[in-house]
Design an enzyme around this catalytic site. Sequence first.
Site, PDB file in Angstrom:
ATOM      1  N   GLY A  74     122.366  78.210 -18.899  1.00 43.56           N
ATOM      2  CA  GLY A  74     121.222  77.618 -18.407  1.00 43.56           C
ATOM      3  C   GLY A  74     121.242  76.604 -17.313  1.00 43.56           C
ATOM      4  N   HIS A 141     104.544  87.364  -5.149  1.00 41.86           N
ATOM      5  CA  HIS A 141     104.937  88.109  -3.736  1.00 41.86           C
ATOM      6  C   HIS A 141     105.492  87.022  -2.673  1.00 41.86           C
ATOM      7  CE1 HIS A 141     101.566  86.450  -1.508  1.00 41.86           C
ATOM      8  NE2 HIS A 141     100.714  86.537  -2.741  1.00 41.86           N
TER       9      HIS A 141
END
Length: 216
Positions: A74, A141
């Site tokens: 991580g 997006h």
Amino acid sequence: MSSRIIIVGAGGFGREVHAWAGHAIASGLLPAGVTGFLDDRSDPLDGYGLEDKLLGRCSDYLPEAGDLFLCAIGDPKAKLQVSSGLRSRGAEFVSLIHPTAIIGPRCRLGVGCVVCPYATVTADVTIGDFVCLNAHATVGHDASLGDGCTLSGHCDITGGARLGEGVFMGSHAAVLPGVRVGDYATIAAGSVAYHRVAPETTAIGVPAKRLAEPTA
């Protein structure tokens, strides 16, 4: 030649990746089965009852023919350092995309990524190498994420946001549209970045502000 998948990192995230890899293998989304882990610690799997065991250390493992690697670290700096070392010794990394994840049109993902259950990558997104999107993370997006970024569970990267290399986001953190986050910055859990976050700083709160350095 038969292939096998080796998970790099045997901590808590490694055990999660082990579970998600099983789902992906059953759905035909990974080319081979998992056979074990790499970790520089000697005992991270003790007491968990996993059949797949440690095969060696990240720092000196020499890849064999047919080895494929999944990165389950991580911490961004450690992730990029360990993966770079293995690649310099010939390691080939694959990406894990969980069958419940959604990858939209015209999205580009680099090598060695982990996309966990119910994560969503919407449309026209660019994601670098060794990026982790944990469960229910969302990337809007036209956003871009640099190499090594780690998004914890339920993070939200909104449209057009730009994350540099090695950014870490705690659970439920968010970056608002068009905001830039510098290399190796951290956005603390539950925080919302309304404005640019400088490299190698920690931002916390709503709106997220730079965490003051401790005084001597």
